[in-house]
Design an enzyme around this catalytic site. Sequence first.
Site, PDB file in Angstrom:
ATOM      1  N   TRP A   1       0.850  -1.198   0.000  1.00  0.00           N
ATOM      2  CA  TRP A   1       0.000   0.000   0.000  1.00  0.00           C
ATOM      3  C   TRP A   1       0.881   1.241   0.000  1.00  0.00           C
ATOM      4  O   TRP A   1       2.084   1.154   0.255  1.00  0.00           O
ATOM      5  CB  TRP A   1      -0.928   0.012   1.226  1.00  0.00           C
ATOM      6  CG  TRP A   1      -2.204   0.749   0.963  1.00  0.00           C
ATOM      7  CD1 TRP A   1      -2.560   1.985   1.415  1.00  0.00           C
ATOM      8  CD2 TRP A   1      -3.277   0.298   0.160  1.00  0.00           C
ATOM      9  NE1 TRP A   1      -3.812   2.324   0.946  1.00  0.00           N
ATOM     10  CE2 TRP A   1      -4.277   1.309   0.159  1.00  0.00           C
ATOM     11  CE3 TRP A   1      -3.524  -0.852  -0.595  1.00  0.00           C
ATOM     12  CZ2 TRP A   1      -5.468   1.201  -0.555  1.00  0.00           C
ATOM     13  CZ3 TRP A   1      -4.709  -0.963  -1.289  1.00  0.00           C
ATOM     14  CH2 TRP A   1      -5.664   0.048  -1.269  1.00  0.00           C
TER      15      TRP A   1
ATOM     16  N   ASP B   1      -0.738  11.317  -0.643  1.00  0.00           N
ATOM     17  CA  ASP B   1      -1.879  12.226  -0.571  1.00  0.00           C
ATOM     18  C   ASP B   1      -3.140  11.454  -0.203  1.00  0.00           C
ATOM     19  O   ASP B   1      -3.122  10.227  -0.082  1.00  0.00           O
ATOM     20  CB  ASP B   1      -2.054  12.945  -1.911  1.00  0.00           C
ATOM     21  CG  ASP B   1      -2.497  12.014  -3.028  1.00  0.00           C
ATOM     22  OD1 ASP B   1      -2.128  10.825  -3.010  1.00  0.00           O
ATOM     23  OD2 ASP B   1      -3.220  12.476  -3.924  1.00  0.00           O
TER      24      ASP B   1
ATOM     25  N   GLU C   1      -1.984   8.082  -3.956  1.00  0.00           N
ATOM     26  CA  GLU C   1      -1.309   7.871  -5.238  1.00  0.00           C
ATOM     27  C   GLU C   1       0.031   8.578  -5.349  1.00  0.00           C
ATOM     28  O   GLU C   1       0.928   8.092  -6.036  1.00  0.00           O
ATOM     29  CB  GLU C   1      -2.216   8.354  -6.377  1.00  0.00           C
ATOM     30  CG  GLU C   1      -3.504   7.561  -6.506  1.00  0.00           C
ATOM     31  CD  GLU C   1      -4.457   8.149  -7.518  1.00  0.00           C
ATOM     32  OE1 GLU C   1      -5.360   7.423  -7.960  1.00  0.00           O
ATOM     33  OE2 GLU C   1      -4.316   9.345  -7.867  1.00  0.00           O
TER      34      GLU C   1
END
Length: 624
Positions: A187, A243, A247
């Site tokens: 992630w 952010d 991304e």
Amino acid sequence: MLTVWIVVLCHLIALLCVHACDRQHDQNAYGGHSLQCQKLDAAGLLTVDEWYAYFSIEEVHQVVLKSGTIDSYVASESPIAKAGVLANIGPNGAKSQGAKPGVVIASPSTSDPDYLFTWTRDSSLVFKALIDQFTSGEDTSLRVHIDNFVISEATLQQVSNPSGTVSSGGLGEPKFNIDETAFTGAWGRPQRDGPALRSTAIISYANWLRANGNSSFVANTLWPIIKLDLDYVASNWNQSTFDLWEEISSASFFTTAVQHRALREGAALTTAIGQTSVASNYDTQADNLLCFLQSYWNPTGAYVTANTGGGRSGKDANTVLTSIHTFDPSAGCDVVTFQPCSDKALSNLKVYVDGFRSIYTINSGIAANAAAATGRYPEDSYMGGNPWYLATFAVAEQLYDALIVWDAQGSLNVTSTSLAFFQQFSPSVAVGTYDSSSATFTTLTSAVKRFADGFIAVNANFTPSDGALAEQYSRNTGAPVSAVDLTWSYASALTAFDARAGKASPGWGAAGLIVPASCSSNSGGGGGDTVPVTFNVQATTVFGENIYLTGSVDALQNWSPDTALLLSAANYPTWSTTVNLPASTSVQYKFIRKFNGQVTWESDPNRQINTPASGSFTENDTWR
């Protein structure tokens, strides 16, 4: 629900159509469309399919606004949105099976996309909305949910995860499993908005408890939770972060702004409960954040650049969400905190909205000064790159917040920066201050209210008959797409509707702030100063290929190709990004190419720079 108010709408239009036919004004009665009066059935109604065939969205909006059906939509959607939020909160929410008490699931969707997780950011924004409803007296039944949320978040703070432990960066972990265990998959980490948003939500609850005689619970139970988050913010605010769209790893306007707010609120709370030893550091870092916040403004484009990296235009819902989630009604139209009615926030809003007018099919035919569907950012491709309910609601909410302040202060100010925004509604308006007794004030505020209602109408047009709000709706057809029953979508409807009703949360200390004359990039975490370093590399690419940067320090993602920093191609064939790197440090780095999932590294050896002790630095390279 949509069918119900469309039917009401059609009744109204049918009457207008019959009147037009009676006057033999069939052609051009509505924007040049033929109403084909002979297709009206015995009840004088067009079918819904015929309605959409004959009328543009803009025409729908105009009739919606004139007929008062926005009020009907708000009245009927509000309880559905509230139920939608509560259904996604464990353990008893109708769609949150398996979630621990107080855990907010992002969505019950388990595939394409799988959102059955709990995000610190989403959960905190949702509970801030619920806490505001509770503390204002709007819904006193929410307290059990709020207490469960506090307990759950205290548990999650202590869960070791891929970002670290509670004392080594784990608070920046973006999401967890709904049983309060760590999510260990790949992630975008870390996301540093979560601790700030969580502390803001819990501080709102703490302030209410103190005002109602429960200071001991605040000091003994809430303060340790809040302090962990605030200390994390104070120590890490100047480090790279993904952010809120998960991304881009750089610096984010939204993150900087909510961190600034959290530290201001935190400093006030520490003073109130006698924990003054940390207040000074919070104030110092808040001043530094306020200084850094100003750097996102793009004076040439007259908008806020959402992120310092990423290679996009920077026109982003990030900036509108910032305005509404840092709204302080006592701050007026303060520009340094980008309050909703500040000239920079209004100019930014126009540029952001205009960025979507020509890219969505469902926006076709809409006038340049009418409401339109908006998404995350114009270059978006996620799930097809569609409008988001929460983004379109956010535009309406910023405008309603602005109206709250203008009405309260009895005037509005048009500056050279906000002139283009106001000229949408009154082309002849000039720079100046307009008192509430003036005709110009009435003209402009009435137009802004209609404009704001238009964005509600856009979402209403694409809300299905049961009132369910997904994450997005198709840019081509308006059909709901992506995750179903998105909790954040429902919460965004509630806050927009409250703002439309003139409701505002208590202030958080934005009034009267002054940007320091001298600012430091030192976070106070013992890591030393940082300096902004601009990397430029000359590189020729094929369509779809991008250039990234990674290197030997955290800010350069520690040689990770998966999270490497995307460079901007705005000055192609020069690719660029600016990164805050440790001062007086030897840093190694390389550029990489990514194309169709393939990663290509530059040839050896590693590149190296020595960052200066202060100031800034630019490195110009050519791909090798």
